[in-house]
Scaffold this motif. Sequence first.
Motif, PDB file in Angstrom:
ATOM      1  N   LEU A  77      14.225  38.763 126.675  1.00 18.90           N
ATOM      2  CA  LEU A  77      13.856  37.457 125.238  1.00 18.90           C
ATOM      3  C   LEU A  77      12.265  37.925 125.003  1.00 18.90           C
ATOM      4  O   LEU A  77      12.510  37.490 123.370  1.00 18.90           O
ATOM      5  CB  LEU A  77      13.605  36.512 126.335  1.00 18.90           C
ATOM      6  CG  LEU A  77      15.204  35.309 126.983  1.00 18.90           C
ATOM      7  CD1 LEU A  77      14.267  34.773 127.776  1.00 18.90           C
ATOM      8  CD2 LEU A  77      15.445  34.892 125.670  1.00 18.90           C
ATOM      9  N   ASP A  91      21.832  35.573 112.599  1.00 24.50           N
ATOM     10  CA  ASP A  91      23.301  35.143 113.414  1.00 24.50           C
ATOM     11  C   ASP A  91      22.818  35.754 114.680  1.00 24.50           C
ATOM     12  O   ASP A  91      22.817  34.517 115.949  1.00 24.50           O
ATOM     13  CB  ASP A  91      23.227  35.043 112.819  1.00 24.50           C
ATOM     14  CG  ASP A  91      23.479  33.865 111.894  1.00 24.50           C
ATOM     15  OD1 ASP A  91      22.874  32.933 111.326  1.00 24.50           O
ATOM     16  OD2 ASP A  91      24.414  33.904 110.428  1.00 24.50           O
ATOM     17  N   ARG A 127      21.239  37.841 116.719  1.00 27.26           N
ATOM     18  CA  ARG A 127      19.881  37.202 117.312  1.00 27.26           C
ATOM     19  C   ARG A 127      19.781  36.140 118.207  1.00 27.26           C
ATOM     20  O   ARG A 127      19.563  36.056 118.934  1.00 27.26           O
ATOM     21  CB  ARG A 127      18.659  37.793 116.272  1.00 27.26           C
ATOM     22  CG  ARG A 127      16.971  37.367 117.035  1.00 27.26           C
ATOM     23  CD  ARG A 127      16.330  38.298 116.749  1.00 27.26           C
ATOM     24  NE  ARG A 127      16.501  39.861 115.761  1.00 27.26           N
ATOM     25  CZ  ARG A 127      16.953  39.788 114.744  1.00 27.26           C
ATOM     26  NH1 ARG A 127      16.945  39.128 114.199  1.00 27.26           N
ATOM     27  NH2 ARG A 127      16.712  41.411 114.445  1.00 27.26           N
ATOM     28  N   GLU A 128      19.989  35.037 117.081  1.00 25.32           N
ATOM     29  CA  GLU A 128      20.029  33.467 117.622  1.00 25.32           C
ATOM     30  C   GLU A 128      20.467  33.021 118.724  1.00 25.32           C
ATOM     31  O   GLU A 128      20.141  32.613 119.767  1.00 25.32           O
ATOM     32  CB  GLU A 128      19.558  32.976 116.169  1.00 25.32           C
ATOM     33  CG  GLU A 128      19.153  31.101 117.182  1.00 25.32           C
ATOM     34  CD  GLU A 128      17.668  31.587 117.524  1.00 25.32           C
ATOM     35  OE1 GLU A 128      17.298  30.934 118.449  1.00 25.32           O
ATOM     36  OE2 GLU A 128      16.618  32.645 116.627  1.00 25.32           O
ATOM     37  N   ARG A 129      21.966  33.358 118.882  1.00 17.63           N
ATOM     38  CA  ARG A 129      22.752  34.157 119.727  1.00 17.63           C
ATOM     39  C   ARG A 129      22.790  34.333 120.833  1.00 17.63           C
ATOM     40  O   ARG A 129      23.270  33.630 121.719  1.00 17.63           O
ATOM     41  CB  ARG A 129      24.623  33.900 119.128  1.00 17.63           C
ATOM     42  CG  ARG A 129      25.085  33.008 118.013  1.00 17.63           C
ATOM     43  CD  ARG A 129      26.616  33.329 117.981  1.00 17.63           C
ATOM     44  NE  ARG A 129      26.720  34.537 116.994  1.00 17.63           N
ATOM     45  CZ  ARG A 129      26.877  35.144 115.992  1.00 17.63           C
ATOM     46  NH1 ARG A 129      26.914  34.167 114.467  1.00 17.63           N
ATOM     47  NH2 ARG A 129      27.024  35.785 115.147  1.00 17.63           N
ATOM     48  N   ASN A 130      22.605  35.086 120.898  1.00 20.94           N
ATOM     49  CA  ASN A 130      22.194  35.972 122.182  1.00 20.94           C
ATOM     50  C   ASN A 130      20.460  36.088 122.845  1.00 20.94           C
ATOM     51  O   ASN A 130      21.095  35.304 124.221  1.00 20.94           O
ATOM     52  CB  ASN A 130      21.727  37.978 121.488  1.00 20.94           C
ATOM     53  CG  ASN A 130      23.321  38.721 121.021  1.00 20.94           C
ATOM     54  OD1 ASN A 130      24.109  38.423 121.800  1.00 20.94           O
ATOM     55  ND2 ASN A 130      22.559  39.537 120.407  1.00 20.94           N
ATOM     56  N   LEU A 131      19.837  35.303 122.137  1.00 17.89           N
ATOM     57  CA  LEU A 131      18.486  34.569 122.325  1.00 17.89           C
ATOM     58  C   LEU A 131      18.932  33.338 123.258  1.00 17.89           C
ATOM     59  O   LEU A 131      18.809  33.032 124.202  1.00 17.89           O
ATOM     60  CB  LEU A 131      17.565  33.888 121.988  1.00 17.89           C
ATOM     61  CG  LEU A 131      17.378  35.787 121.360  1.00 17.89           C
ATOM     62  CD1 LEU A 131      16.057  35.223 120.080  1.00 17.89           C
ATOM     63  CD2 LEU A 131      16.041  36.554 122.122  1.00 17.89           C
ATOM     64  N   ASP A 132      20.061  32.404 122.634  1.00 14.27           N
ATOM     65  CA  ASP A 132      20.611  31.454 123.379  1.00 14.27           C
ATOM     66  C   ASP A 132      21.301  31.922 124.669  1.00 14.27           C
ATOM     67  O   ASP A 132      21.344  31.078 126.008  1.00 14.27           O
ATOM     68  CB  ASP A 132      21.480  30.607 122.797  1.00 14.27           C
ATOM     69  CG  ASP A 132      20.775  29.906 121.214  1.00 14.27           C
ATOM     70  OD1 ASP A 132      19.630  29.728 121.122  1.00 14.27           O
ATOM     71  OD2 ASP A 132      20.814  29.408 120.310  1.00 14.27           O
ATOM     72  N   ALA A 133      22.045  32.728 124.625  1.00 12.59           N
ATOM     73  CA  ALA A 133      22.789  33.152 125.609  1.00 12.59           C
ATOM     74  C   ALA A 133      21.771  34.178 127.193  1.00 12.59           C
ATOM     75  O   ALA A 133      22.375  33.388 128.000  1.00 12.59           O
ATOM     76  CB  ALA A 133      23.650  33.896 125.291  1.00 12.59           C
ATOM     77  N   ARG A 137      19.101  32.858 126.628  1.00 14.78           N
ATOM     78  CA  ARG A 137      18.134  31.524 127.137  1.00 14.78           C
ATOM     79  C   ARG A 137      19.535  30.648 128.893  1.00 14.78           C
ATOM     80  O   ARG A 137      18.647  30.130 129.920  1.00 14.78           O
ATOM     81  CB  ARG A 137      17.597  30.511 126.766  1.00 14.78           C
ATOM     82  CG  ARG A 137      16.465  30.709 126.305  1.00 14.78           C
ATOM     83  CD  ARG A 137      16.079  30.263 125.166  1.00 14.78           C
ATOM     84  NE  ARG A 137      15.002  31.091 124.631  1.00 14.78           N
ATOM     85  CZ  ARG A 137      15.279  31.255 122.724  1.00 14.78           C
ATOM     86  NH1 ARG A 137      16.694  31.302 122.100  1.00 14.78           N
ATOM     87  NH2 ARG A 137      14.714  31.859 122.104  1.00 14.78           N
ATOM     88  N   ALA A 138      20.385  30.397 128.595  1.00 18.06           N
ATOM     89  CA  ALA A 138      21.562  30.107 129.450  1.00 18.06           C
ATOM     90  C   ALA A 138      21.525  30.837 130.694  1.00 18.06           C
ATOM     91  O   ALA A 138      21.746  30.122 131.876  1.00 18.06           O
ATOM     92  CB  ALA A 138      22.709  29.476 128.952  1.00 18.06           C
ATOM     93  N   GLU A 153      19.726  32.476 132.178  1.00 11.83           N
ATOM     94  CA  GLU A 153      18.451  32.297 132.959  1.00 11.83           C
ATOM     95  C   GLU A 153      18.111  31.241 133.433  1.00 11.83           C
ATOM     96  O   GLU A 153      18.371  30.479 135.266  1.00 11.83           O
ATOM     97  CB  GLU A 153      16.883  32.077 131.940  1.00 11.83           C
ATOM     98  CG  GLU A 153      15.583  32.310 132.367  1.00 11.83           C
ATOM     99  CD  GLU A 153      14.601  32.741 132.106  1.00 11.83           C
ATOM    100  OE1 GLU A 153      13.593  33.215 131.795  1.00 11.83           O
ATOM    101  OE2 GLU A 153      14.359  32.149 130.426  1.00 11.83           O
TER     102      GLU A 153
END
Length: 199
Positions: free
Chosen positions: A42, A53, A55-61, A63-64, A66
């Motif tokens: 992260l 796009d 990057r944001e999807r992967n970061l959201d994944a 966070r989910a 975690e």
Amino acid sequence: MVHLESAREIAAWWQALDNDFTAFASTGTIRDDLALDIRAELSSPLNRAWDDDDRERNLDALRALEAYLKACKVTVWSVGQNIAGYLPQSDIFRTLDYADALDEYRRVLTEDAPECVAWTDECECESDDSELCELCATEALVAGYLRDDVPDSANVRYGHPAAEEHGLVISAESWAGSMSYWLRRVEMTYGEFLQERES
């Protein structure tokens, strides 16, 4: 909150040879430092060749994943020592790996207990005396206890059954007290484990 299978699929994107992501993706095993691996990803997403796009999807994944992990129930093994009947006098060692906890329990007993109980690190046995000094008597007591009652951590790693709890109280003649050494199992969430380990 993501489902277990979704969480394992997310982890699979970051798996490498025998890292904590791999263990979770393949078997659902949560290791001590999985949260650290997630935090590292992260905090350094720009190191990967992702467009905005992705990057944001992967970061959201991540966070989910975690959030999911922090809510999971885990078995925590704790090792500590204290004057018998009192709260622990030192930091408690915590881990999700029973074999690692067993290694620490054995280390505390063999390295710390004799000196702590006898309050000396030198043998005081007399050459003409058949009775062991307090240091040597404690070392002998610990060696016998570990040999008879506590399994070898290598055997535990290879599937041999493990006891859920160990404890030994050693009386100390030199100060008329007793020291308690223990390994205990506790159930809590992974989030609680992280908070306790970091506090």
